[in-house]
Write an enzyme that holds these catalytic residues in place. Structure first.
Site, PDB file in Angstrom:
ATOM      1  N   GLU A   1     -25.568  30.236  -6.230  1.00 49.59           N
ATOM      2  CA  GLU A   1     -26.260  31.013  -5.200  1.00 49.59           C
ATOM      3  C   GLU A   1     -25.891  32.492  -5.296  1.00 49.59           C
ATOM      4  O   GLU A   1     -24.997  32.897  -6.062  1.00 49.59           O
ATOM      5  CB  GLU A   1     -25.918  30.431  -3.822  1.00 49.59           C
ATOM      6  CG  GLU A   1     -26.428  28.994  -3.716  1.00 49.59           C
ATOM      7  CD  GLU A   1     -26.230  28.371  -2.343  1.00 49.59           C
ATOM      8  OE1 GLU A   1     -25.470  28.925  -1.522  1.00 49.59           O
ATOM      9  OE2 GLU A   1     -26.856  27.322  -2.101  1.00 49.59           O
TER      10      GLU A   1
ATOM     11  N   GLU B   1     -30.758  22.317 -11.807  1.00 51.66           N
ATOM     12  CA  GLU B   1     -31.650  21.913 -12.902  1.00 51.66           C
ATOM     13  C   GLU B   1     -31.931  23.095 -13.828  1.00 51.66           C
ATOM     14  O   GLU B   1     -31.990  22.938 -15.053  1.00 51.66           O
ATOM     15  CB  GLU B   1     -32.968  21.376 -12.338  1.00 51.66           C
ATOM     16  CG  GLU B   1     -32.828  20.104 -11.522  1.00 51.66           C
ATOM     17  CD  GLU B   1     -32.602  20.375 -10.041  1.00 51.66           C
ATOM     18  OE1 GLU B   1     -31.991  21.411  -9.681  1.00 51.66           O
ATOM     19  OE2 GLU B   1     -33.045  19.540  -9.226  1.00 51.66           O
TER      20      GLU B   1
HETATM   21  N1  THU Z   1     -30.828  22.982  -5.084  1.00 55.11           N
HETATM   22  C1  THU Z   1     -30.648  22.618  -6.389  1.00 55.11           C
HETATM   23  O1  THU Z   1     -29.792  23.186  -7.100  1.00 55.11           O
HETATM   24  N2  THU Z   1     -31.410  21.630  -6.891  1.00 55.11           N
HETATM   25  C2  THU Z   1     -32.281  20.871  -6.162  1.00 55.11           C
HETATM   26  O2  THU Z   1     -32.871  19.950  -6.694  1.00 55.11           O
HETATM   27  C3  THU Z   1     -32.484  21.165  -4.735  1.00 55.11           C
HETATM   28  C4  THU Z   1     -31.820  22.408  -4.231  1.00 55.11           C
HETATM   29  C5  THU Z   1     -29.936  24.009  -4.531  1.00 55.11           C
HETATM   30  C6  THU Z   1     -30.558  25.356  -4.300  1.00 55.11           C
HETATM   31  C7  THU Z   1     -29.606  25.930  -3.245  1.00 55.11           C
HETATM   32  O3  THU Z   1     -28.486  26.507  -3.893  1.00 55.11           O
HETATM   33  C8  THU Z   1     -29.156  24.705  -2.467  1.00 55.11           C
HETATM   34  O4  THU Z   1     -29.446  23.592  -3.287  1.00 55.11           O
HETATM   35  C9  THU Z   1     -29.813  24.540  -1.120  1.00 55.11           C
HETATM   36  O5  THU Z   1     -31.190  24.588  -1.231  1.00 55.11           O
END
Ligand code: THU
Length: 138
Positions: free
Chosen positions: A47, A58
């Site tokens: 993030e 992913e």
């Molecule tokens: N997120 C992922 O990394 N992959 C997913 O399949 C769903 C969401 C992450 C993005 C963000 O850092 C956090 O999860 C909350 O949305």
């Protein structure tokens, strides 16, 4: 459909998830991709204080695969600490479809042991694909 060998993908995705950088959502995600050679590529979410600049797990796994010299996905697994198996977001579905055939299995997991197996095609029916660019330049 059945996932080929989700157990090794699960171990790798579980391990990489612990390294997620998610100070804003506190939602850690791990992803593991088996590419055509059999190699496994891992990614976690990263993030950013400028929220839209964050990266999904992913996307990190796909970047690792491409950096390793491969562009064909054979299998995907995603894990998070969520009440239901966590599905890839819309953008990640498109990113996976760039490198995966519609029948590629995607195993969605929770840290408490729930599993759901789907496919790239089921996650993104009617995907925008290279064939749609055929008329470019007209
Ligand atoms: N997120 C992922 O990394 N992959 C997913 O399949 C769903 C969401 C992450 C993005 C963000 O850092 C956090 O999860 C909350 O949305």
């Amino acid at each position: 459909m059945t996932a080929q060998d989700p157990s090794s993908l699960l171990a790798i995705a579980t391990a990489v998830r612990t390294r997620a950088y998610a100070p804003y959502s506190r939602f850690r995600v791990g992803a593991a991709i088996r590419s055509a050679s059999g190699a496994v590529h891992a990614g976690c979410n990263v993030e950013n204080v400028a929220y839209p600049e964050g990266l999904c797990a992913e996307a990190g796994a796909i970047a690792a695969m491409v950096a390793a010299g491969e562009t064909a996905i054979a299998e995907v697994l995603v894990i998070a600490d969520s009440p239901e198996p966590v599905p890839p977001c819309g953008g990640c579905r498109q990113k996976l479809a760039e490198f995966a055939a519609p029948d590629v299995p995607v195993t969605l997991c929770t840290t408490s042991g729930a599993r759901q197996v789907t496919t790239v095609g089921a996650l993104l029916p009617g995907a925008f694909a290279a064939a749609h660019l055929a008329g470019a330049g007209a």
